[in-house]
Design a protein around this motif. Structure first.
Motif, PDB file in Angstrom:
ATOM      1  N   LYS A  31      -8.306  22.330 -46.731  1.00 42.56           N
ATOM      2  CA  LYS A  31      -7.155  21.473 -46.411  1.00 42.56           C
ATOM      3  C   LYS A  31      -7.632  20.090 -45.944  1.00 42.56           C
ATOM      4  O   LYS A  31      -7.112  19.061 -46.377  1.00 42.56           O
ATOM      5  CB  LYS A  31      -6.290  22.135 -45.340  1.00 42.56           C
ATOM      6  N   PHE A  32      -8.605  20.081 -45.047  1.00 46.81           N
ATOM      7  CA  PHE A  32      -9.141  18.812 -44.556  1.00 46.81           C
ATOM      8  C   PHE A  32      -9.724  17.987 -45.697  1.00 46.81           C
ATOM      9  O   PHE A  32      -9.457  16.786 -45.808  1.00 46.81           O
ATOM     10  CB  PHE A  32     -10.215  19.059 -43.493  1.00 46.81           C
ATOM     11  N   ASN A  33     -10.521  18.629 -46.563  1.00 38.62           N
ATOM     12  CA  ASN A  33     -11.121  17.910 -47.691  1.00 38.62           C
ATOM     13  C   ASN A  33     -10.053  17.343 -48.623  1.00 38.62           C
ATOM     14  O   ASN A  33     -10.193  16.228 -49.120  1.00 38.62           O
ATOM     15  CB  ASN A  33     -12.079  18.818 -48.462  1.00 38.62           C
ATOM     16  N   ASP A  34      -8.993  18.102 -48.856  1.00 32.33           N
ATOM     17  CA  ASP A  34      -7.894  17.613 -49.697  1.00 32.33           C
ATOM     18  C   ASP A  34      -7.223  16.393 -49.073  1.00 32.33           C
ATOM     19  O   ASP A  34      -6.923  15.409 -49.752  1.00 32.33           O
ATOM     20  CB  ASP A  34      -6.860  18.712 -49.938  1.00 32.33           C
ATOM     21  N   GLN A  35      -6.992  16.448 -47.768  1.00 37.78           N
ATOM     22  CA  GLN A  35      -6.375  15.317 -47.069  1.00 37.78           C
ATOM     23  C   GLN A  35      -7.300  14.103 -47.080  1.00 37.78           C
ATOM     24  O   GLN A  35      -6.848  12.966 -47.278  1.00 37.78           O
ATOM     25  CB  GLN A  35      -6.021  15.706 -45.631  1.00 37.78           C
ATOM     26  N   LEU A  36      -8.574  14.330 -46.884  1.00 39.85           N
ATOM     27  CA  LEU A  36      -9.551  13.245 -46.903  1.00 39.85           C
ATOM     28  C   LEU A  36      -9.620  12.613 -48.287  1.00 39.85           C
ATOM     29  O   LEU A  36      -9.637  11.387 -48.423  1.00 39.85           O
ATOM     30  CB  LEU A  36     -10.924  13.759 -46.480  1.00 39.85           C
ATOM     31  N   ARG A  37      -9.632  13.434 -49.325  1.00 38.39           N
ATOM     32  CA  ARG A  37      -9.664  12.942 -50.703  1.00 38.39           C
ATOM     33  C   ARG A  37      -8.424  12.083 -50.985  1.00 38.39           C
ATOM     34  O   ARG A  37      -8.503  11.019 -51.587  1.00 38.39           O
ATOM     35  CB  ARG A  37      -9.750  14.114 -51.677  1.00 38.39           C
ATOM     36  N   GLN A  38      -7.261  12.538 -50.513  1.00 38.92           N
ATOM     37  CA  GLN A  38      -6.016  11.793 -50.706  1.00 38.92           C
ATOM     38  C   GLN A  38      -6.074  10.449 -49.980  1.00 38.92           C
ATOM     39  O   GLN A  38      -5.696   9.409 -50.538  1.00 38.92           O
ATOM     40  CB  GLN A  38      -4.830  12.615 -50.213  1.00 38.92           C
ATOM     41  N   LEU A  39      -6.543  10.436 -48.751  1.00 30.74           N
ATOM     42  CA  LEU A  39      -6.673   9.191 -47.993  1.00 30.74           C
ATOM     43  C   LEU A  39      -7.627   8.230 -48.691  1.00 30.74           C
ATOM     44  O   LEU A  39      -7.341   7.034 -48.815  1.00 30.74           O
ATOM     45  CB  LEU A  39      -7.154   9.479 -46.569  1.00 30.74           C
ATOM     46  N   CYS A  40      -8.748   8.739 -49.147  1.00 28.50           N
ATOM     47  CA  CYS A  40      -9.724   7.894 -49.839  1.00 28.50           C
ATOM     48  C   CYS A  40      -9.127   7.300 -51.109  1.00 28.50           C
ATOM     49  O   CYS A  40      -9.364   6.133 -51.428  1.00 28.50           O
ATOM     50  CB  CYS A  40     -10.985   8.690 -50.163  1.00 28.50           C
ATOM     51  N   GLU A  48      -6.871   4.467 -50.165  1.00 30.87           N
ATOM     52  CA  GLU A  48      -7.626   3.319 -49.671  1.00 30.87           C
ATOM     53  C   GLU A  48      -8.643   2.799 -50.685  1.00 30.87           C
ATOM     54  O   GLU A  48      -9.417   1.899 -50.381  1.00 30.87           O
ATOM     55  CB  GLU A  48      -8.331   3.684 -48.363  1.00 30.87           C
ATOM     56  N   ASN A  49      -8.628   3.381 -51.885  1.00 26.75           N
ATOM     57  CA  ASN A  49      -9.544   2.991 -52.957  1.00 26.75           C
ATOM     58  C   ASN A  49     -11.012   3.120 -52.530  1.00 26.75           C
ATOM     59  O   ASN A  49     -11.817   2.221 -52.728  1.00 26.75           O
ATOM     60  CB  ASN A  49      -9.232   1.578 -53.451  1.00 26.75           C
ATOM     61  N   VAL A  50     -11.317   4.266 -51.927  1.00 26.92           N
ATOM     62  CA  VAL A  50     -12.661   4.568 -51.461  1.00 26.92           C
ATOM     63  C   VAL A  50     -13.229   5.682 -52.339  1.00 26.92           C
ATOM     64  O   VAL A  50     -12.553   6.671 -52.620  1.00 26.92           O
ATOM     65  CB  VAL A  50     -12.642   5.011 -49.978  1.00 26.92           C
ATOM     66  N   THR A  51     -14.457   5.520 -52.769  1.00 30.70           N
ATOM     67  CA  THR A  51     -15.105   6.523 -53.608  1.00 30.70           C
ATOM     68  C   THR A  51     -15.445   7.765 -52.800  1.00 30.70           C
ATOM     69  O   THR A  51     -15.993   7.665 -51.698  1.00 30.70           O
ATOM     70  CB  THR A  51     -16.392   5.948 -54.229  1.00 30.70           C
ATOM     71  N   VAL A  52     -15.140   8.914 -53.349  1.00 32.16           N
ATOM     72  CA  VAL A  52     -15.476  10.191 -52.731  1.00 32.16           C
ATOM     73  C   VAL A  52     -16.672  10.780 -53.463  1.00 32.16           C
ATOM     74  O   VAL A  52     -16.677  10.848 -54.688  1.00 32.16           O
ATOM     75  CB  VAL A  52     -14.289  11.178 -52.812  1.00 32.16           C
TER      76      VAL A  52
END
Length: 71
Positions: free
Chosen positions: A12-21, A24-28
């Motif tokens: 869940k955390f990784n999914d939320q982080l991926r969505q935020l990135c 914000e146009n940040v590469t994951v």
């Protein structure tokens, strides 16, 4: 049982982080497909079930070099 709950929290955390990135146009740089394909670090990539082994750092470095070379 606790391990499954922890994996769910991490997913869940990784999914939320991926969505935020993405917002914000940040590469994951997602290492999970390589070092934790089932949501748990493979034994060769951890020294204690949590912290990376040298092999995991090698995978991470390779992934980072790939991302840097394409951006």
């Amino acid at each position: 049982q606790g391990s499954d709950a922890k994996k769910d929290e991490i997913t869940k955390f990784n999914d939320q982080l991926r969505q935020l990135c993405q917002q914000e146009n940040v590469t994951v740089v997602d290492l999970n497909p390589d070092i934790a394909p089932n949501g748990e670090l493979l034994p060769q990539y951890t020294v204690d079930g949590t912290h990376f082994s040298q092999a995991a750092y090698s995978v991470w470095g390779k992934k980072l070099r790939e991302v840097i070379s394409t951006n």
